[in-house]
Design a protein around this motif. Structure first.
Motif, PDB file in Angstrom:
ATOM      1  N   ASP A 262      53.159  36.884  45.901  1.00  0.00           N
ATOM      2  CA  ASP A 262      51.826  37.290  45.441  1.00  0.00           C
ATOM      3  C   ASP A 262      50.871  36.108  45.318  1.00  0.00           C
ATOM      4  N   SER A 263      51.386  34.940  44.966  1.00  0.00           N
ATOM      5  CA  SER A 263      50.571  33.728  44.910  1.00  0.00           C
ATOM      6  C   SER A 263      51.502  32.523  44.942  1.00  0.00           C
ATOM      7  N   PRO A 281      47.577  33.722  48.787  1.00  0.00           N
ATOM      8  CA  PRO A 281      46.633  32.935  47.977  1.00  0.00           C
ATOM      9  C   PRO A 281      47.361  31.800  47.259  1.00  0.00           C
ATOM     10  N   THR A 334      46.250  30.230  38.907  1.00  0.00           N
ATOM     11  CA  THR A 334      47.301  31.042  39.533  1.00  0.00           C
ATOM     12  C   THR A 334      47.190  32.501  39.107  1.00  0.00           C
ATOM     13  N   LEU A 337      44.732  34.651  40.897  1.00  0.00           N
ATOM     14  CA  LEU A 337      45.004  35.006  42.287  1.00  0.00           C
ATOM     15  C   LEU A 337      46.005  36.142  42.436  1.00  0.00           C
ATOM     16  N   SER A 341      43.517  41.510  41.078  1.00  0.00           N
ATOM     17  CA  SER A 341      42.385  40.785  40.507  1.00  0.00           C
ATOM     18  C   SER A 341      41.283  40.693  41.554  1.00  0.00           C
ATOM     19  N   GLY A 344      41.654  37.481  43.554  1.00  0.00           N
ATOM     20  CA  GLY A 344      42.793  37.520  44.455  1.00  0.00           C
ATOM     21  C   GLY A 344      42.507  38.297  45.720  1.00  0.00           C
ATOM     22  N   ARG A 348      42.294  36.855  49.709  1.00  0.00           N
ATOM     23  CA  ARG A 348      43.113  37.417  50.791  1.00  0.00           C
ATOM     24  C   ARG A 348      42.257  37.752  52.018  1.00  0.00           C
TER      25      ARG A 348
END
Length: 378
Positions: A262-263, A281, A334, A337, A341, A344, A348
């Motif tokens: 996810d990040s 991200p 973090t 992202l 959010s 985020g 992307r």
């Protein structure tokens, strides 16, 4: 049968060297390839005469401290060139070493191809002219890079970015979740502290502190650290044990892992572009010795240091430099992202545009042909 000697100094260069080796063998099956590299090049059939696992050095200050060691290694490779007489020397990245090796090759009448040349577009802009004088051909991976070297008088060919060819997940997401033992319903955050010992020692502790803070807000977060081939697993485990956060170490299929994360929190470098291509991200952090950073600030003439931001021509992913690198800042950026959010999702979309700018592929084959052409000329 042609002979190609390759010199790389880092895990990312090892990966590129392996890809070039594979492409060269497709073009000329009986070609002989040898030189300095790592596990990836060895698996690609390259004869490794010096393993790069112990070359974990970065920065001006660090390089100066290790100059005697570098000179000894350079002399060893010069002796190898004298003995083997390769048709071409391919130097990949690692400029502080390779740009000292290249002139010695040319003195021996061995043509030099530079693949992923020194970043003259970012700093030491006068260096482009120096590089143009000591290499025979430059295979450029960025169009703006090719322009800088052309103006400096180099024989340069834009081949495209090799990561478009290299970064290809081998699993679908469901399979990848099972392979890594990851819960798809809980956030996955990657820790990418680099492939050099110095980077690990400098950046992993603050990454782990930030992970502790993230855990306080999202206890269900899963932290994973892909281990570079140049780094000791025992060293990483010893550092992780000092913090109250569980971090899973992985050793293969890193691109499949990036595709489901996810990040990420990453050291500035090639890995940030790898993540961008996979739409991941990333919070980029960069911290060096105080004197190294001071000198760098005097020389660097670009507003952003991470490759995704440079390619985009604007800041799309967060960058934390030197004194900004602390657990609070990293945790805040973090968390912003993570999926769902607003920030985020925006990042992307921007990363998709970055990937498009890097081209449609075929860079590795074009670069291999440049190397083979140079070998044939000799």
């Amino acid at each position: 049968m042609h002979k190609v000697m390759i010199s790389v100094g880092e895990a990312s260069g090892d990966l590129h060297g392996a890809s070039i080796a594979d492409a060269l063998k497709e073009l000329e099956p009986d070609i002989r390839i040898f030189g300095m590299g790592g596990q990836a090049m060895r698996k690609a059939g390259v004869e490794i005469v010096h393993d790069i696992a112990d070359l974990g050095i970065i920065g001006f200050v660090e390089v100066v401290k290790n100059l005697p060691r570098f000179f000894r290694l350079r002399d060893e490779l010069i002796d190898l060139m004298k003995k083997e007489q390769p048709d071409v020397l391919l130097v990949i990245d690692y400029p502080d070493f390779n740009m000292r090796l290249a002139p010695k090759a040319r003195e021996l009448g061995i043509p030099v191809v530079s693949y992923i040349p020194p970043s003259a577009w970012a700093w030491r802009k006068g260096r482009a002219k120096s590089v143009a004088k000591i290499v025979d051909k430059i295979a450029s991976i960025f169009p703006f890079e090719a322009e800088v070297y052309q103006k400096a008088g180099a024989d340069v060919e834009f081949v495209g970015h090799p990561l478009i060819d290299i970064i290809k997940p081998s699993m679908d997401k469901e399979t990848a979740y099972k392979f890594f033992g990851i819960n798809p319903n809980q956030p996955v955050i990657l820790l990418l502290p680099g492939s050099r010992k110095h980077e690990i020692e400098n950046l992993l502790p603050v990454m782990l502190k930030s992970a502790e803070k993230i855990k306080l807000i999202y206890p269900e977060c899963q932290f994973i650290l892909p281990v570079a081939s140049t780094i000791s697993q025992e060293m990483l485990q010893g550092m992780i044990k000092q913090y109250s956060v569980n971090v899973k170490l992985t050793f293969e299929n890193t691109y499949d892992l990036m595709a489901i994360a996810d990040s990420a929190i990453a050291a500035s470098g090639t890995v940030t572009l790898e993540a961008a291509i996979l739409g991941l991200p990333t919070v980029v952090i960069y911290k060096m010795a105080a004197m190294t950073y001071f000198i760098g600030r005097l020389l660097v003439k670009i507003p952003n240091i991470s490759l995704p931001n440079i390619v985009a021509g604007k800041r799309i992913i967060p960058e934390l430099l030197q004194y900004e690198v602390n657990a609070d800042n990293i945790a805040r950026e973090t968390l912003a992202l993570l999926p769902l959010s607003e920030q985020g999702e925006k990042v992307r979309k921007e990363l998709l545009a970055v990937k498009e700018k890097l081209g449609a592929g075929g860079a590795v084959k074009r670069a291999a042909q440049v190397v083979l052409n140079a070998a044939k000329k000799r």
